[in-house]
Design a protein around this motif. Structure first.
Motif, PDB file in Angstrom:
ATOM      1  N   GLU A  20       0.806  -1.222   0.000  1.00 29.51           N
ATOM      2  CA  GLU A  20       0.000   0.000   0.000  1.00 29.51           C
ATOM      3  C   GLU A  20       0.837   1.270   0.000  1.00 29.51           C
ATOM      4  N   SER A  44      -2.810   6.135   1.520  1.00 33.64           N
ATOM      5  CA  SER A  44      -2.567   4.828   2.139  1.00 33.64           C
ATOM      6  C   SER A  44      -1.551   4.948   3.274  1.00 33.64           C
ATOM      7  N   LEU A  47      -3.371   6.298   6.186  1.00 32.31           N
ATOM      8  CA  LEU A  47      -4.298   5.313   6.738  1.00 32.31           C
ATOM      9  C   LEU A  47      -3.570   4.265   7.570  1.00 32.31           C
ATOM     10  N   THR A 132      -4.989  -0.700  -2.725  1.00 31.15           N
ATOM     11  CA  THR A 132      -5.391  -1.994  -2.182  1.00 31.15           C
ATOM     12  C   THR A 132      -4.323  -2.978  -2.604  1.00 31.15           C
ATOM     13  N   LEU A 139     -10.987   6.094  -4.370  1.00 30.77           N
ATOM     14  CA  LEU A 139     -11.559   5.893  -3.033  1.00 30.77           C
ATOM     15  C   LEU A 139     -13.048   6.215  -3.095  1.00 30.77           C
ATOM     16  N   LYS A 144     -16.310   3.015   4.150  1.00 29.16           N
ATOM     17  CA  LYS A 144     -15.700   2.893   5.470  1.00 29.16           C
ATOM     18  C   LYS A 144     -14.251   3.358   5.439  1.00 29.16           C
ATOM     19  N   ARG A 145     -13.540   3.044   4.347  1.00 34.04           N
ATOM     20  CA  ARG A 145     -12.134   3.445   4.239  1.00 34.04           C
ATOM     21  C   ARG A 145     -12.016   4.968   4.145  1.00 34.04           C
ATOM     22  N   GLU A 146     -12.922   5.612   3.437  1.00 34.95           N
ATOM     23  CA  GLU A 146     -12.875   7.071   3.365  1.00 34.95           C
ATOM     24  C   GLU A 146     -13.122   7.678   4.738  1.00 34.95           C
ATOM     25  N   GLU A 148     -12.511   6.323   7.644  1.00 36.04           N
ATOM     26  CA  GLU A 148     -11.339   6.088   8.490  1.00 36.04           C
ATOM     27  C   GLU A 148     -10.184   7.007   8.083  1.00 36.04           C
TER      28      GLU A 148
END
Length: 482
Positions: A20, A44, A47, A132, A139, A144-146, A148
């Motif tokens: 990532e 990434s 994150l 990923t 994105l 959920k990833r956005e 977070e």
């Protein structure tokens, strides 16, 4: 070319696979692809909490063999524009990256170093991308990833960002006053360098980079720098003390900037106290020299100014201005607490990691008692109440020399009465006419003056009566919000 760059590329090439925050390329130099990858790798890295993300040209993405590349980002153009300028125009303004070229093992390699997204996701042409595994993709909005990622970037901590990077063991020890660090934390001076560096890393004063070298964080620099001028990110945060002649800011007589870290607060305080106005008084058979302002209040205000400043405000730093009749403490950043509730509201630290370290250094308590001590110290020495202002994006606290009650302004009397009610409430003690009269060092004959002051406070809604049914001799008063 610095040796650590070769070491870094070698270390990255030895990783098992792309991921990532790491991508290898041979010759794909499509500008749009590079822009999307910068967005994806920056997001990434944020994150995952990684210090940097990398894209390297000249490494086979399957075998990780160093094969070289003809790509030269310094001369590459998109139309008539230089590649880097074109990329920055199409990326959001929170994107930070750097192209670095190196000749290693007979091959030309290019490393694109990408900083993690800060404060919000990095966008490419208005869209946000993410990795990923080794794939770059858009994105998805509302995912959920956005959610977070937004949470992570908003929580970016200035204290843990890097002030200097690419340092050797000796350079770290040269930049940070590790002797003072060991002394303050009770660590033997004979502790080996390796163990010292491990301890510094555990405190988040330094961090180990992917290359094996070290970065010094803003936290480490602010607290233990030998010279803050060595650290561009925090050099303007050095404490400046200015002494003025008289009561006007027109003619400074001397000034000093403390270039070392905040951990040496006591040395700063000694200098400040040496500049204070003094007066001689007779106590018994001795002539005593008294400084105009009490030590505890000075220490608390100096420490709070340094620890609770807004470090994200650039171009400004903490400052102490000393006049014949007053001393002013100014720091970047407005109060996180309503200034009228500084004494009684729960503590709220802007720089939590620095505050936690300073508590262990006994520079502060992190208990919200600093303002209590300041007000109490002013009362015990019969000074006017501290004055709090918020000019622009700054906070300023002013202490004024001891002044007879008859010479106080109406505002100074009201402020002193309000803060006296607050400090009494905090100590679970009643505020009465007598307690306020003693606060101003007035004799019994001054009771009527205090009664008029209390009435003015009630009229201004600064105070309220604790028990309206109590007899006149037993009336107690509370702050308006109690």
């Amino acid at each position: 070319m610095p040796e650590d760059l070769i070491t870094l590329i070698t270390a990255l090439a030895n990783q098992d696979s792309e991921n990532e925050y790491l991508e290898f390329k041979h010759g794909n130099t499509d500008p749009n692809r590079i822009g999307r990858d910068i967005s994806a790798l920056a997001n990434s890295a944020a994150l995952l909490g990684h210090t940097f993300a990398y894209k390297i040209w000249g490494i086979d993405d399957t075998t990780h063999e160093l094969i070289g590349t003809a790509f030269n980002p310094k001369v590459a153009k998109v139309g008539n524009q230089e590649l880097e300028l074109w990329l920055r125009q199409h990326l959001s303004d929170n994107a930070e990256f750097r192209f670095e070229s190196v000749e290693a093992f007979g091959k030309h390699l290019v490393l694109l170093r990408i900083w993690p997204a800060q404060y919000r996701p990095v966008l490419w042409q208005g869209l946000s991308y993410i990795r990923t595994g080794s794939s770059t993709q858009e994105l998805r909005h509302g995912s959920k990833r956005e959610e977070e990622l937004w949470s992570r970037t908003r929580a970016e901590v200035f204290e843990l960002q890097y002030a200097l990077s690419g340092l050797t063991d000796d350079e770290v020890l040269g930049k940070l006053d590790t002797d003072w660090y060991r002394q303050e934390f009770g660590i033997p001076q004979t502790t080996p360098t390796e163990q010292t560096l491990h301890l510094l890393a555990s405190e988040h004063f330094i961090s180990i980079q992917d290359s094996g070298r070290y970065s010094i964080t803003n936290l480490g620099a602010l607290l233990f720098a030998r010279n803050l001028n060595d650290f561009p990110t925090v050099s303007r945060k050095a404490l400046r003390v200015i002494r003025y002649e008289g009561s006007s800011p027109i003619a400074p007589s001397r000034s000093k900037t403390f270039d070392f870290g905040y951990a040496k607060l006591d040395q700063m305080l000694e200098y400040i106290e040496a500049l204070l106005p003094e007066q001689e008084v007779i106590q018994g058979a001795r002539r005593i020299t008294l400084r105009a302002f009490p030590h505890t209040a000075l220490r608390e205000l100096t420490a709070n100014m340094l620890i609770h400043q807004d470090l994200s405000i650039t171009g400004a730093g903490p400052m102490v201005c000393i006049f014949d009749n007053r001393i002013e403490f100014t720091n970047p950043g407005r109060s996180l607490v309503d200034v009228a509730r500084l004494l009684n509201d729960p503590p709220h630290s802007r720089n939590e990691k620095m505050a936690a370290i300073c508590r262990r250094l006994h520079l502060c308590e992190e208990a919200g008692s600093g303002w209590d001590k300041v007000v109490l110290d002013c009362e015990q020495h019969h000074l006017p109440a501290p004055e709090v202002e918020e000019p622009g994006d700054n906070m300023r606290v002013t202490l004024t020399r001891s002044t007879p009650y008859r010479e106080l302004t109406r505002e100074q009397r009201l402020d002193a009465a309000y803060w006296h009610a607050c400090v009494q409430y905090a100590q679970r003690l009643p505020m009465t006419n007598t307690s306020l009269r003693e606060r101003f060092a007035l004799p019994q004959s001054g009771a009527s003056q205090i009664s008029r002051l209390i009435k003015a406070c009630l009229d201004e809604n600064l105070l309220k009566i604790a028990d309206p049914d109590a007899g006149k001799r037993y009336i107690r008063y509370l702050p308006y919000w109690a």
